[in-house]
Design an enzyme around this catalytic site. Structure first.
Site, mmCIF file in Angstrom:
data_model
loop_
_atom_site.group_PDB
_atom_site.id
_atom_site.type_symbol
_atom_site.label_atom_id
_atom_site.label_comp_id
_atom_site.label_asym_id
_atom_site.label_seq_id
_atom_site.Cartn_x
_atom_site.Cartn_y
_atom_site.Cartn_z
ATOM 1 N N ASP A 163 -0.788 -8.830 2.631
ATOM 2 C CA ASP A 163 -0.224 -8.976 3.966
ATOM 3 C C ASP A 163 -0.129 -7.634 4.707
ATOM 4 O O ASP A 163 0.932 -7.231 5.146
ATOM 5 C CB ASP A 163 1.163 -9.616 3.807
ATOM 6 C CG ASP A 163 1.818 -9.959 5.132
ATOM 7 O OD1 ASP A 163 1.083 -10.277 6.081
ATOM 8 O OD2 ASP A 163 3.057 -9.894 5.207
ATOM 9 N N ASN A 402 2.334 -5.600 -7.370
ATOM 10 C CA ASN A 402 3.208 -6.404 -6.511
ATOM 11 C C ASN A 402 2.713 -7.844 -6.496
ATOM 12 O O ASN A 402 1.547 -8.102 -6.174
ATOM 13 C CB ASN A 402 3.216 -5.866 -5.081
ATOM 14 C CG ASN A 402 4.133 -6.701 -4.185
ATOM 15 O OD1 ASN A 402 5.351 -6.638 -4.310
ATOM 16 N ND2 ASN A 402 3.544 -7.512 -3.301
ATOM 17 N N GLU A 403 3.617 -8.742 -6.833
ATOM 18 C CA GLU A 403 3.400 -10.179 -6.754
ATOM 19 C C GLU A 403 2.067 -10.631 -7.347
ATOM 20 O O GLU A 403 1.281 -11.321 -6.679
ATOM 21 C CB GLU A 403 3.530 -10.657 -5.308
ATOM 22 C CG GLU A 403 4.918 -10.422 -4.755
ATOM 23 C CD GLU A 403 5.227 -11.226 -3.504
ATOM 24 O OE1 GLU A 403 4.289 -11.722 -2.863
ATOM 25 O OE2 GLU A 403 6.421 -11.353 -3.177
ATOM 26 N N ASN A 453 11.025 -10.287 -5.556
ATOM 27 C CA ASN A 453 11.057 -10.464 -4.101
ATOM 28 C C ASN A 453 11.597 -11.847 -3.789
ATOM 29 O O ASN A 453 11.184 -12.819 -4.407
ATOM 30 C CB ASN A 453 9.642 -10.350 -3.517
ATOM 31 C CG ASN A 453 9.040 -8.964 -3.711
ATOM 32 O OD1 ASN A 453 9.764 -8.014 -4.002
ATOM 33 N ND2 ASN A 453 7.735 -8.850 -3.545
ATOM 34 N N TYR A 455 12.707 -14.585 -0.559
ATOM 35 C CA TYR A 455 12.697 -14.876 0.877
ATOM 36 C C TYR A 455 13.431 -16.178 1.193
ATOM 37 O O TYR A 455 13.005 -16.948 2.044
ATOM 38 C CB TYR A 455 11.246 -14.890 1.388
ATOM 39 C CG TYR A 455 10.700 -13.486 1.510
ATOM 40 C CD1 TYR A 455 10.986 -12.702 2.628
ATOM 41 C CD2 TYR A 455 9.963 -12.906 0.483
ATOM 42 C CE1 TYR A 455 10.522 -11.400 2.733
ATOM 43 C CE2 TYR A 455 9.494 -11.601 0.578
ATOM 44 C CZ TYR A 455 9.783 -10.853 1.711
ATOM 45 O OH TYR A 455 9.329 -9.564 1.817
ATOM 46 N N TYR A 459 10.939 -18.092 3.893
ATOM 47 C CA TYR A 459 9.825 -18.945 3.460
ATOM 48 C C TYR A 459 10.323 -20.213 2.764
ATOM 49 O O TYR A 459 9.552 -21.123 2.501
ATOM 50 C CB TYR A 459 8.865 -18.164 2.555
ATOM 51 C CG TYR A 459 8.134 -17.052 3.286
ATOM 52 C CD1 TYR A 459 7.383 -17.320 4.433
ATOM 53 C CD2 TYR A 459 8.205 -15.744 2.855
ATOM 54 C CE1 TYR A 459 6.720 -16.314 5.109
ATOM 55 C CE2 TYR A 459 7.541 -14.722 3.513
ATOM 56 C CZ TYR A 459 6.795 -15.013 4.652
ATOM 57 O OH TYR A 459 6.142 -14.009 5.324
ATOM 58 N N GLU A 491 12.328 -6.949 -2.442
ATOM 59 C CA GLU A 491 12.025 -7.356 -1.056
ATOM 60 C C GLU A 491 12.910 -8.509 -0.651
ATOM 61 O O GLU A 491 13.074 -9.464 -1.424
ATOM 62 C CB GLU A 491 10.569 -7.857 -0.922
ATOM 63 C CG GLU A 491 9.521 -6.797 -0.878
ATOM 64 C CD GLU A 491 8.110 -7.380 -0.695
ATOM 65 O OE1 GLU A 491 7.955 -8.434 -0.052
ATOM 66 O OE2 GLU A 491 7.170 -6.759 -1.214
ATOM 67 N N LYS A 556 8.891 -7.894 10.152
ATOM 68 C CA LYS A 556 10.108 -7.778 9.329
ATOM 69 C C LYS A 556 10.697 -6.378 9.349
ATOM 70 O O LYS A 556 11.653 -6.090 8.621
ATOM 71 C CB LYS A 556 9.838 -8.230 7.893
ATOM 72 C CG LYS A 556 9.560 -9.731 7.803
ATOM 73 C CD LYS A 556 9.609 -10.260 6.394
ATOM 74 C CE LYS A 556 9.201 -11.722 6.346
ATOM 75 N NZ LYS A 556 7.758 -11.944 6.664
HETATM 76 C C1 BDP Z 1 5.943 -10.570 0.189
HETATM 77 C C2 BDP Z 1 4.853 -9.554 -0.026
HETATM 78 C C3 BDP Z 1 4.712 -8.613 1.175
HETATM 79 C C4 BDP Z 1 4.685 -9.424 2.456
HETATM 80 C C5 BDP Z 1 5.968 -10.221 2.567
HETATM 81 C C6 BDP Z 1 6.033 -11.030 3.870
HETATM 82 O O1 BDP Z 1 5.127 -8.784 -1.183
HETATM 83 O O2 BDP Z 1 3.551 -7.832 1.041
HETATM 84 O O3 BDP Z 1 4.510 -8.613 3.592
HETATM 85 O O4 BDP Z 1 5.970 -11.133 1.477
HETATM 86 O O5 BDP Z 1 5.494 -12.130 3.879
HETATM 87 O O6 BDP Z 1 5.792 -11.673 -0.640
HETATM 88 O O7 BDP Z 1 6.584 -10.547 4.838
#
Ligand code: BDP
Length: 583
Positions: A163, A402-403, A453, A455, A459, A491, A556
Site C-alpha cells: 500500500d 510486514n504482514e 497491526n 484496524y 477495516y 499499526e 491515515k
Molecule cells: C496495513 C499495512 C499498511 C497499510 C495499512 C492501510 O501494513 O502498509 O498502509 O494497512 O491500509 O495492513 O492503511
C-alpha cells in the site's frame, strides 16, 4: 562498507545533481549499447524518484537510463576507489567508461562497486540502468496472482501488492569513495552495562596480510579510554571500559566518539570515526527493557514519501519529521516497510529515537511461484540491513517482514530461516515481524517480540468505535496468552481527509481519526503486556490508484503529506505530553 567519511585517509565526493536521463520502454538500451553512453532526452535530479518529476513518467516502472560525467578529485589517486549507491529501486546495473561494474537487486539498501581500475583522471562516464517492474519473484512482490484466501485485493494500478507507490529511480546519493589500501573494512560495536561502567566491544576487520597495530579511542563527557591491539589479517577485538558511563536513551541520547586508527610503525594509515551510544536492549518475560528498565514505545509507522522527490526525503523534510514527532511527544518509529536512508538513522541516534528497523519484505505471499527466489532476496536484504545498521544505538529491534501471508503451509520454515540468519549476524537485538494474523502467526513462537497491526473501527467494525474498542483488548489479550512475549501494536489508525469534519464523528473525518487514536490509547494503557504502540501513519502518503485510495493517497497521516497537523496531532500532543525540547 563503512559509511563513507572524510578524514586524512578517507574521502568521498557526492556525485548527486542533474544527470542525463532517458526512458527505455522498448528495452533496447542494452542491445544498442547505451552502456557506453546514450543520447539523453531530458535531465533528472539525482537523488529522487522519476515518477514525480515528469508528466509522462508517473506510472512508468520500466527501464530508465542515467548518465553523468566526472573527473577524479584531487587526492583520490592511488587509493582504493568505489562507487557507492545509497539505494536505487529496484534493479540497478552500473557501467563505468563502458565497463560493467556490477548490479544490485533490491530497492532500499546501499551497494558499493569497485571502480578503481576503470577510472581515468578526467571525463569518466558513469551509466546506470534502473528498472522497477513489479513481479511476483521480487521483494516486495508485485503483480501477485489473485487468491481470495490471502485476504487482500489486487486492484492497485500500478499492480503493487503493498500500500505505497512503487517509486523508481536512484533514491539516495551516489558517492565516489576513496579508502586507503591498508584499510579498516568493517567495524562492529556492541555495548553492555556493568554497574556504572559502560563496556564497549569493538570488532574490526582488516583485509591485508601484515599484522599492524590498531588504536581504539573512546572519548566523551570529559573522559577518554584507549586500547592498543595487534591488528589483522582478519578480525581484531578490543574492549573499552568507560567508567561512570552516560547511557544512551530517548531524552538523554548521550553519544561517545569512537576513533579507530590503524598504525604501521606508530604512524596511522587509516582512521574511522563512529558515534557510540552505550545502551542495552533485551526482552525479559513480557517486557522490553532498555538499559534494564521496561519501555513502552509511542510513535509512528512512516514512509519515505514526499511530493516531487517521491521516495527521496530531502534533508529539510527529515528534520521536519523529527520535529513533528517531538512536537507530539513520540519516542519511536518503525522504518515501515523498508530500510530508511542512513542519514535518518544518524539523526535518530542523535535525537534519541528508538527505531524498529524493517526489511523490504512487505506483502510476502507463499504461492510456490518464485518462492525460492523471494526467500533468497529476503536473506540478502536481512543481511544487508543488519550489516548497514548494526552500529546504531537507536535501532532496538529488527523486523523481518510486514504482514506476510504466513498462514499458508509453504510459509513453514521461511521465517525460521530468516531468524536464524539474523541471530547469527546480531545477537544483541531482539527479532520480530509485524503480523495481521496475530494469534495464528507461528513465527511468534521463536521470535522475541510480537508485533501486530489492528484496524478495528476501520477495516472491520467500520465506523463503530464502541465495538472496536471492546474487541481490541480481547484480541490483544488472546494473542498475549498464547505467546507471553512483549506485544507492540505496530499499526492502528483511520484515514482522515484534511478539512473534512463530522460531528458525531464518522469515517474519513478528522474527528473520527482523533477519537479512534484517543480511545485506542486509553485501552492500551490498561494492558500491562503492551510494550508500545505506533500510529499508522505519521503523514499522508502516495499509493498506487485503487477505489479505496481517494486521490491515490493513504490518508491515515496524523499530518498531511506537506506536514500540516490534523486534529489527531493536537489530541496526541495532549495524550503524549508533546515535548518541544530539541537536541
Ligand atoms: C496495513 C499495512 C499498511 C497499510 C495499512 C492501510 O501494513 O502498509 O498502509 O494497512 O491500509 O495492513 O492503511
Amino acid at each position: 562498507m563503512i559509511y563513507p567519511q572524510n578524514n586524512p585517509f578517507r574521502q568521498f565526493q557526492d556525485l548527486s545533481g542533474f544527470w542525463d536521463f532517458r526512458l527505455d520502454p522498448a528495452d533496447k538500451g542494452l542491445s544498442q549499447d547505451w552502456a557506453r553512453g546514450f543520447p539523453p532526452d531530458r535531465l533528472i535530479a539525482v537523488p529522487s524518484s522519476w515518477n514525480e518529476q515528469f508528466q509522462d513518467t508517473r506510472d512508468y516502472l520500466g527501464a530508465g537510463w542515467y548518465q553523468t560525467r566526472f573527473d577524479l578529485p584531487w587526492g583520490f589517486k592511488g587509493k582504493d576507489l568505489f562507487l557507492r549507491f545509497g539505494s536505487a529501486n529496484y534493479l540497478a546495473q552500473v557501467w563505468l567508461n563502458g565497463v560493467k561494474l556490477g548490479e544490485h537487486e533490491g530497492g532500499h539498501l546501499p551497494f558499493s562497486l569497485e571502480a578503481g581500475s576503470h577510472l581515468k583522471p578526467k571525463d569518466n562516464l558513469l551509466v546506470v540502468r534502473v528498472e522497477g517492474l513489479l513481479a511476483p519473484d521480487r521483494v516486495p512482490p508485485g503483480k501477485v496472482p489473485a487468491d481470495p484466501k490471502d485476504g487482500f485485493n489486487h486492484s492497485f494500478n500500478p499492480p503493487a501488492s503493498f500500500d505505497f507507490f512503487p517509486y523508481c529511480g536512484i533514491h539516495r546519493p551516489v558517492l565516489l569513495v576513496a579508502t586507503p589500501h591498508e584499510s579498516i573494512q568493517d567495524v562492529t560495536i556492541s555495548t553492555e552495562i556493568a554497574g556504572k561502567t559502560g563496556r564497549v566491544k569493538v570488532d574490526i576487520l582488516t583485509g591485508f596480510s601484515d599484522s599492524l597495530t590498531a588504536r581504539f579511542c573512546l572519548t566523551g563527557y570529559g573522559r577518554k579510554v584507549v586500547a592498543l591491539e595487534k591488528a589483522g589479517p582478519g578480525k581484531t577485538k578490543a574492549l573499552l571500559q568507560m567508567p561512570d558511563a552516560k547511557l544512551w536513551a530517548p531524552g538523554t541520547p548521550h553519544l561517545y566518539q569512537l576513533k579507530v586508527e590503524l598504525m604501521r610503525n606508530n604512524e596511522a594509515v587509516d582512521q574511522v570515526d563512529l558515534p557510540v551510544g552505550i545502551r542495552t536492549i533485551a526482552v525479559k518475560g513480557e517486557r522490553l527493557l532498555l538499559n534494564g528498565k521496561p519501555i513502552r514505545l509511542r510513535g509512528f509507522g512512516r514512509h519515505e514519501d514526499f511530493p516531487v522527490t517521491g521516495r527521496h526525503l530531502p534533508a529539510a523534510v527529515v528534520v521536519k519529521d523529527y520535529e513533528l514527532m517531538k512536537w507530539v511527544g513520540a519516542d519511536s518509529f518503525r522504518t515501515s516497510h523498508y530500510p530508511y536512508a542512513e542519514e535518518i538513522l544518524d539523526l535518530a541516534d542523535r535525537m534519541g529515537f528508538l527505531v524498529i528497523a524493517e526489511t523490504p519484505a512487505v506483502g510476502l505471499f507463499f504461492h510456490p511461484e518464485g518462492l525460492a527466489k523471494r526467500l533468497e532476496l529476503c536473506r540478502q536484504s536481512t543481511q544487508e540491513l543488519i550489516q548497514r545498521d548494526k552500529n546504531h544505538p537507536s535501532v532496538i529491534l529488527w523486523s523481518l517482514a510486514n504482514e506476510p501471508h504466513s498462514h499458508r503451509p509453504a510459509a513453514k520454515g521461511f521465517f525460521k530461516n530468516l531468524a536464524d540468519l539474523a541471530r547469527g549476524l546480531d545477537k544483541t537485538r531482539p527479532l520480530t515481524l509485524v503480523s495481521y494474523i496475530g494469534l495464528k502467526e507461528e513465527a511468534f513462537r521463536f521470535l522475541d517480540v510480537v508485533c501486530v497491526n489492528r484496524y478495528f473501527g476501520w477495516y472491520s467494525e467500520e465506523g463503530d468505535l464502541d465495538k472496536a474498542c471492546s474487541k481490541l483488548p480481547k484480541d490483544l489479550e488472546a494473542i498475549h496468552r498464547r505467546f507471553r512475549k512483549p506485544l507492540i501494536l505496530a499499526e492502528f489508525g483511520a484515514d482522515a481527509l484534511p478539512g473534512h469534519h463530522a460531528e458525531p464523528p464518522e469515517m474519513f473525518s478528522e474527528e473520527y481519526q482523533a477519537e479512534m487514536i484517543e480511545r485506542y490509547w486509553r485501552v492500551l494503557a490498561r494492558l500491562s503486556f503492551v510494550a508500545g504502540a505506533h500510529i499508522w501513519n505519521l503523514c499522508d502518503f502516495k499509493t498506487a490508484q485503487a477505489p479505496h485510495r481517494p486521490g491515490a493517497m493513504n490518508w491515515k497521516g496524523v499530518f498531511t503529506r506537506d506536514r500540516r497537523p490534523k486534529l489527531a496531532a493536537k489530541v496526541l500532543k495532549k495524550l503524549w505530553g508533546g515535548n518541544p525540547s530539541r537536541t
